[in-house]
Motif scaffolding. Structure first.
Motif, PDB file in Angstrom:
ATOM      1  N   SER A 208       1.153  -7.957  -5.938  1.00 41.77           N
ATOM      2  CA  SER A 208       0.872  -7.248  -7.182  1.00 41.77           C
ATOM      3  C   SER A 208       1.827  -7.652  -8.287  1.00 41.77           C
ATOM      4  O   SER A 208       1.518  -7.482  -9.476  1.00 41.77           O
ATOM      5  CB  SER A 208       0.948  -5.729  -6.968  1.00 41.77           C
ATOM      6  N   ARG A 209       2.997  -8.182  -7.924  1.00 41.37           N
ATOM      7  CA  ARG A 209       3.959  -8.612  -8.922  1.00 41.37           C
ATOM      8  C   ARG A 209       3.898 -10.124  -9.177  1.00 41.37           C
ATOM      9  O   ARG A 209       3.989 -10.571 -10.316  1.00 41.37           O
ATOM     10  CB  ARG A 209       5.369  -8.205  -8.495  1.00 41.37           C
TER      11      ARG A 209
ATOM     12  N   ASP B 251       1.408  -0.673  -4.448  1.00 43.84           N
ATOM     13  CA  ASP B 251       0.674  -1.728  -3.744  1.00 43.84           C
ATOM     14  C   ASP B 251       1.318  -2.090  -2.404  1.00 43.84           C
ATOM     15  O   ASP B 251       0.652  -2.060  -1.356  1.00 43.84           O
ATOM     16  CB  ASP B 251       0.546  -2.947  -4.650  1.00 43.84           C
ATOM     17  N   PRO B 252       2.618  -2.444  -2.365  1.00 42.69           N
ATOM     18  CA  PRO B 252       3.202  -2.770  -1.053  1.00 42.69           C
ATOM     19  C   PRO B 252       3.239  -1.585  -0.104  1.00 42.69           C
ATOM     20  O   PRO B 252       3.161  -1.756   1.116  1.00 42.69           O
ATOM     21  CB  PRO B 252       4.618  -3.250  -1.399  1.00 42.69           C
ATOM     22  N   ALA B 253       3.348  -0.370  -0.636  1.00 39.69           N
ATOM     23  CA  ALA B 253       3.347   0.816   0.225  1.00 39.69           C
ATOM     24  C   ALA B 253       1.988   0.992   0.899  1.00 39.69           C
ATOM     25  O   ALA B 253       1.898   1.346   2.082  1.00 39.69           O
ATOM     26  CB  ALA B 253       3.702   2.059  -0.589  1.00 39.69           C
TER      27      ALA B 253
ATOM     28  N   ASN C  62       0.927   0.805   4.872  1.00 38.47           N
ATOM     29  CA  ASN C  62       0.296   2.012   5.408  1.00 38.47           C
ATOM     30  C   ASN C  62       1.259   3.198   5.402  1.00 38.47           C
ATOM     31  O   ASN C  62       1.277   4.020   6.339  1.00 38.47           O
ATOM     32  CB  ASN C  62      -0.228   1.769   6.828  1.00 38.47           C
ATOM     33  N   LEU C  63       2.056   3.319   4.350  1.00 37.40           N
ATOM     34  CA  LEU C  63       2.998   4.424   4.246  1.00 37.40           C
ATOM     35  C   LEU C  63       2.265   5.708   3.869  1.00 37.40           C
ATOM     36  O   LEU C  63       1.248   5.680   3.161  1.00 37.40           O
ATOM     37  CB  LEU C  63       4.065   4.114   3.200  1.00 37.40           C
TER      38      LEU C  63
ATOM     39  N   ALA D 274      -9.681  -5.415  -0.822  1.00 32.03           N
ATOM     40  CA  ALA D 274      -9.705  -5.198  -2.272  1.00 32.03           C
ATOM     41  C   ALA D 274      -8.398  -5.637  -2.902  1.00 32.03           C
ATOM     42  O   ALA D 274      -8.382  -6.293  -3.959  1.00 32.03           O
ATOM     43  CB  ALA D 274      -9.978  -3.726  -2.574  1.00 32.03           C
ATOM     44  N   LEU D 275      -7.265  -5.305  -2.267  1.00 28.37           N
ATOM     45  CA  LEU D 275      -5.961  -5.668  -2.812  1.00 28.37           C
ATOM     46  C   LEU D 275      -5.718  -7.178  -2.763  1.00 28.37           C
ATOM     47  O   LEU D 275      -4.895  -7.700  -3.518  1.00 28.37           O
ATOM     48  CB  LEU D 275      -4.846  -4.943  -2.061  1.00 28.37           C
TER      49      LEU D 275
END
Length: 506
Positions: free
Chosen positions: A106-107, A235-237, A241-242, A337-338
């Protein structure tokens, strides 16, 4: 595969050269520390990677490839809170491991990750032990040399990292002992941040999160930046799966969509509407798994409240079968999707919109004049939808109307919350009152969805030769709960009376 470890640590530096010559004090007897065990010295060689414009550093992330020591390999550190980071590790290799690259997607997007700084450290390690010899924390004293092109810097850094499960209060006791010995908490949050600063390559400053000039445009854009940043940060979370990460990412997308609609006098809808539709798509792709989790928890909770005598047959097994069938592939869909070009295009669109915002003439007006009208417009919209719903007879059409009122309540709440920095307590009170309306309508809608699910589960049970009795009981309870919420709505709505909104004086 990547492994994750939660780091709780504090970094220190010597405040004076005289203190540095004395070295690190003996911590034996500090708090629960009964002994300090020397673990020797190790040489570490770490290369830190980032995009050419240092996007990771700007957000407090670090990515390094390190050799030497027991944990050599690739390490990605994600900030959690001050002094707390999650370190995601992957095996040593020549290129960034795919699991870590995904967490940075995402970054980084279509940019390249390139070496930025090399840190060479000679690390003296000691273990801080309690009276039973159990590890409390690791104490490291690093002689660091940073190299970036022709620039270089050197310093000594002391770090104390807690062992798993140790009370963070130990760090306060260590800090007090260090302070007496001439060490202070480091001003730099990480070695990388210090290296960039001391080699004159500090990360770019992030845009201010609060309005700078008091105009409606500045206020709205600051809010949108905050939500854009929240979406990217989650996004990374979500990929890891946090807990609650999917929900928080969806909330950020919804808040942006809502703001586009609320502030139609500030931002050109012809530009924001297409972006809003893409945000709707993203929330939908993410929401399948989350919505099923919420629904399952609701049914389980209500099932647990029933006496066992009312649960004949393989009730729990039937619920698991139903949930498995509904959940299959939902997480894969969210991750797909991501990883899609469409998602990256959406992020680029948000950046472009914020870089060159489609401001209308009212954007230059004071926020205290424009925002009250926008918030009250959303309030009136909610009032109309509640009135329409309550005028209908109980049944399917009223359920649909109450669901539309719920969405209007969410938009009115978001508008009021976003206006708090400019309008103060009246907007805050309105947000809290409308949130109660939204929660009640949300519970009503959850009951509608639960009844549809219970009807389907009951049909599956009957088709399998099982008793459908318990599913009928739960259906009736949901029906009664929905009726109760409808009776409560007029009173809760009356408490959310229309406010008088204006900017605070001064």
């Amino acid at each position: 595969m990547a492994d994750t470890k939660r780091e709780i640590e504090r970094k220190f530096e010597f405040s004076k050269a005289k203190s540095a010559r004395r070295g690190v004090p003996d911590l034996t007897g500090t708090a629960a520390i009964a002994a300090v065990s020397d673990q020797g010295t190790v040489d570490l060689d770490a290369v830190y990677y980032d995009t050419p414009d240092q996007r990771l550093a700007a957000d407090g992330l670090t990515l390094r490839r390190r050799t030497g020591g027991a944990d050599e390999g690739w390490h990605l550190k994600l900030p959690v809170s001050p002094g707390v980071r999650d370190e995601v590790a992957a095996p040593l290799g020549d290129t960034v491991p795919r699991p870590l690259a995904a967490l940075l997607r995402s970054r980084v997007r279509d940019s390249e990750l390139e070496p930025q700084v090399r840190l060479l450290s000679s690390r003296k390690v000691s273990h801080l032990l309690d009276a039973d010899g159990a590890l409390l924390a690791e104490l490291s004293t690093d002689q660091v040399r940073a190299e970036r092109g022709d620039a270089a810097a050197a310093w000594t850094e002391v770090e104390v990292e807690l062992a798993d499960g140790i009370d963070p209060a130990l760090l306060d006791a260590v800090e007090a002992a260090f302070r007496k010995a001439g060490l202070k908490v480091s001003d730099a949050p990480s070695k990388l941040a210090r290296a960039l600063a001391e080699t004159s390559t500090a990360p770019p400053a992030k845009p201010a999160a609060t309005p700078a000039d008091g105009t409606a445009g500045a206020h709205v854009l600051a809010y949108l930046r905050e939500q854009r940043d929240a979406l990217i940060a989650q996004d990374p979370a979500v990929r890891r799966n946090l807990p609650d990460s999917v929900h928080q990412m969806r909330v950020a997308s919804r808040r942006m969509r809502s703001a586009f609609k609320t502030h139609r006098k500030v931002l050109d809808r012809s530009v924001t509407d297409p972006v809003g539709e893409e945000l709707r798509w993203l929330a939908g792709e993410l929401g399948v798994d989350r919505d099923q989790e919420v629904l399952l928890e609701r049914i389980r909770t209500h099932l647990d409240e029933l006496p066992r005598i009312l649960q004949p047959g393989p009730v729990r097994a039937r619920l698991r079968v139903w949930n498995t069938a509904r959940s299959s592939g939902s997480r894969r869909r969210a991750l797909a999707a991501l990883d899609s070009p469409r998602y990256l295009a959406l992020l680029d669109s948000l950046d472009a919109l914020l870089a060159e915002p489609p401001l209308l003439k009212h954007a230059a007006d004071p926020a205290g004049e424009v925002l009250p009208k926008a918030v009250l417009h959303d309030y009136d919209r909610l009032a109309g939808r509640i009135g329409t719903a309550l005028a209908l007879e109980p049944g399917h059409e009223r359920d649909l109307a109450l669901h539309e009122a719920r969405k209007a309540a969410k938009r009115a709440r978001y508008a009021a919350e976003a206006a708090v920095p400019a309008l103060g307590k009246p907007a805050e009170r309105l947000a809290k009152a409308v949130k109660k309306v939204q929660s009640l309508l949300g519970d009503h809608q959850d009951s509608v969805v639960a009844r549809e699910a219970l009807r389907a589960i009951g049909a599956q049970a009957a088709g399998g030769g099982e008793s459908a009795f318990v599913w009928g009981v739960l259906y009736a309870r949901e029906e009664a709960l929905a009726e109760q919420r409808e009776r409560e709505l007029p009173g809760v709505w009356a408490a959310a009376s229309k406010p008088k909104l204006r900017a605070p004086l001064g």
